[in-house]
Design a protein around this motif. Structure first.
Motif, PDB file in Angstrom:
ATOM      1  N   MET A  54       0.849  -1.183   0.000  1.00  0.00           N
ATOM      2  CA  MET A  54       0.000   0.000   0.000  1.00  0.00           C
ATOM      3  C   MET A  54       0.883   1.230   0.000  1.00  0.00           C
ATOM      4  O   MET A  54       1.838   1.315   0.775  1.00  0.00           O
ATOM      5  N   ASP A  55       0.564   2.192  -0.866  1.00  0.00           N
ATOM      6  CA  ASP A  55       1.270   3.471  -0.837  1.00  0.00           C
ATOM      7  C   ASP A  55       0.259   4.560  -0.495  1.00  0.00           C
ATOM      8  O   ASP A  55      -0.805   4.281   0.074  1.00  0.00           O
ATOM      9  N   SER A  56       0.545   5.789  -0.844  1.00  0.00           N
ATOM     10  CA  SER A  56      -0.336   6.896  -0.477  1.00  0.00           C
ATOM     11  C   SER A  56      -1.736   6.753  -1.078  1.00  0.00           C
ATOM     12  O   SER A  56      -2.698   7.315  -0.548  1.00  0.00           O
ATOM     13  N   ALA A  57      -1.879   5.992  -2.152  1.00  0.00           N
ATOM     14  CA  ALA A  57      -3.204   5.753  -2.724  1.00  0.00           C
ATOM     15  C   ALA A  57      -4.084   4.997  -1.734  1.00  0.00           C
ATOM     16  O   ALA A  57      -5.303   5.209  -1.681  1.00  0.00           O
ATOM     17  N   GLY A  58      -3.495   4.145  -0.936  1.00  0.00           N
ATOM     18  CA  GLY A  58      -4.245   3.425   0.092  1.00  0.00           C
ATOM     19  C   GLY A  58      -4.733   4.367   1.173  1.00  0.00           C
ATOM     20  O   GLY A  58      -5.853   4.232   1.672  1.00  0.00           O
ATOM     21  N   ILE A  59      -3.907   5.333   1.526  1.00  0.00           N
ATOM     22  CA  ILE A  59      -4.311   6.323   2.515  1.00  0.00           C
ATOM     23  C   ILE A  59      -5.464   7.158   1.958  1.00  0.00           C
ATOM     24  O   ILE A  59      -6.448   7.416   2.647  1.00  0.00           O
ATOM     25  N   GLY A  60      -5.359   7.525   0.684  1.00  0.00           N
ATOM     26  CA  GLY A  60      -6.446   8.261   0.039  1.00  0.00           C
ATOM     27  C   GLY A  60      -7.729   7.448  -0.016  1.00  0.00           C
ATOM     28  O   GLY A  60      -8.827   7.978   0.203  1.00  0.00           O
ATOM     29  N   LEU A  61      -7.602   6.159  -0.285  1.00  0.00           N
ATOM     30  CA  LEU A  61      -8.766   5.275  -0.331  1.00  0.00           C
ATOM     31  C   LEU A  61      -9.466   5.259   1.033  1.00  0.00           C
ATOM     32  O   LEU A  61     -10.685   5.399   1.118  1.00  0.00           O
ATOM     33  N   ILE A  62      -8.695   5.116   2.091  1.00  0.00           N
ATOM     34  CA  ILE A  62      -9.266   5.070   3.438  1.00  0.00           C
ATOM     35  C   ILE A  62      -9.917   6.410   3.794  1.00  0.00           C
ATOM     36  O   ILE A  62     -11.051   6.449   4.284  1.00  0.00           O
ATOM     37  N   PRO A  83       1.539  -4.956  10.546  1.00  0.00           N
ATOM     38  CA  PRO A  83       2.202  -3.932  11.360  1.00  0.00           C
ATOM     39  C   PRO A  83       2.852  -2.827  10.525  1.00  0.00           C
ATOM     40  O   PRO A  83       2.809  -1.662  10.907  1.00  0.00           O
ATOM     41  N   ARG A  84       3.437  -3.173   9.399  1.00  0.00           N
ATOM     42  CA  ARG A  84       4.071  -2.141   8.546  1.00  0.00           C
ATOM     43  C   ARG A  84       3.040  -1.166   7.994  1.00  0.00           C
ATOM     44  O   ARG A  84       3.268   0.037   7.957  1.00  0.00           O
ATOM     45  N   MET A  85       1.900  -1.690   7.541  1.00  0.00           N
ATOM     46  CA  MET A  85       0.861  -0.808   7.018  1.00  0.00           C
ATOM     47  C   MET A  85       0.204  -0.022   8.139  1.00  0.00           C
ATOM     48  O   MET A  85      -0.183   1.129   7.948  1.00  0.00           O
ATOM     49  N   GLU A  86       0.116  -0.625   9.314  1.00  0.00           N
ATOM     50  CA  GLU A  86      -0.434   0.088  10.464  1.00  0.00           C
ATOM     51  C   GLU A  86       0.446   1.293  10.797  1.00  0.00           C
ATOM     52  O   GLU A  86      -0.059   2.360  11.165  1.00  0.00           O
ATOM     53  N   GLN A  87       1.761   1.157  10.655  1.00  0.00           N
ATOM     54  CA  GLN A  87       2.673   2.276  10.890  1.00  0.00           C
ATOM     55  C   GLN A  87       2.351   3.440   9.955  1.00  0.00           C
ATOM     56  O   GLN A  87       2.400   4.602  10.358  1.00  0.00           O
ATOM     57  N   LEU A  88       2.034   3.140   8.694  1.00  0.00           N
ATOM     58  CA  LEU A  88       1.650   4.194   7.746  1.00  0.00           C
ATOM     59  C   LEU A  88       0.412   4.934   8.238  1.00  0.00           C
ATOM     60  O   LEU A  88       0.327   6.159   8.120  1.00  0.00           O
ATOM     61  N   LEU A  89      -0.553   4.185   8.780  1.00  0.00           N
ATOM     62  CA  LEU A  89      -1.781   4.807   9.271  1.00  0.00           C
ATOM     63  C   LEU A  89      -1.515   5.678  10.486  1.00  0.00           C
ATOM     64  O   LEU A  89      -2.101   6.757  10.625  1.00  0.00           O
ATOM     65  N   VAL A  90      -0.612   5.244  11.347  1.00  0.00           N
ATOM     66  CA  VAL A  90      -0.260   6.040  12.520  1.00  0.00           C
ATOM     67  C   VAL A  90       0.462   7.313  12.078  1.00  0.00           C
ATOM     68  O   VAL A  90       0.134   8.409  12.537  1.00  0.00           O
ATOM     69  N   LEU A  91       1.423   7.186  11.172  1.00  0.00           N
ATOM     70  CA  LEU A  91       2.167   8.354  10.702  1.00  0.00           C
ATOM     71  C   LEU A  91       1.273   9.361   9.991  1.00  0.00           C
ATOM     72  O   LEU A  91       1.485  10.564  10.074  1.00  0.00           O
ATOM     73  N   SER A  92       0.250   8.861   9.289  1.00  0.00           N
ATOM     74  CA  SER A  92      -0.655   9.746   8.556  1.00  0.00           C
ATOM     75  C   SER A  92      -1.777  10.291   9.439  1.00  0.00           C
ATOM     76  O   SER A  92      -2.495  11.197   9.023  1.00  0.00           O
ATOM     77  N   GLY A  93      -1.940   9.733  10.637  1.00  0.00           N
ATOM     78  CA  GLY A  93      -2.985  10.200  11.541  1.00  0.00           C
ATOM     79  C   GLY A  93      -4.336   9.528  11.334  1.00  0.00           C
ATOM     80  O   GLY A  93      -5.300   9.853  12.026  1.00  0.00           O
TER      81      GLY A  93
END
Length: 134
Positions: A54-62, A83-93
């Protein structure tokens, strides 16, 4: 890349698979939005157990699904995220906006691996610091 749906009561689960990137993010969004518009769930559950990247497109999707569900008076929950993708969610808020439930099995394995690779790098009578290789 794909999505399968499961409707149980007022909860719609989108079982995602493959990669979420700028190449396929729009198609996933369209499929999820179409199904959510048909069913109008109180809760949209995004199941990440089949997601390998997942990259930033996944964050946009969510974020887009979060806003969409807010307009419906519903909520979004993310389950089985690595856990790696969860870190992205934490960093993005995003974890502040939606409920995030990590993949328990993978989290437990990563914790066990970290414990097995710990090395003492500094120690005194008051404090011990360990290095966890990842």
């Amino acid at each position: 890349m794909g999505v399968k749906f499961h409707l149980e009561g007022d909860k719609l689960t989108a079982l995602l698979s493959g990669e979420i990137d700028h190449h396929n993010g729009a198609k996933l969004r369209e499929q999820i939005d179409e199904k959510a518009a048909q069913t109008r769930p109180a809760e949209l559950i995004l199941d990440f157990s089949g997601i390998t990247f997942m990259d930033s497109a996944g964050i946009g999707l969510i974020l887009g699904r979060y806003r969409w569900m807010q307009n419906l008076g519903g909520r979004v929950r993310i389950i089985h995220i690595s856990p790696r993708m969860e870190q992205l969610l934490v960093l993005s808020g995003i974890h502040k906006l939606v409920q995030v439930e990590p993949d328990e099995e993978e989290s437990a394995q990563n914790e066990e691996d970290a414990q097995n690779t710990s090395r003492e790098i500094f120690s005194d009578s008051a404090k011990e610091v360990k290095y966890h290789a990842k």
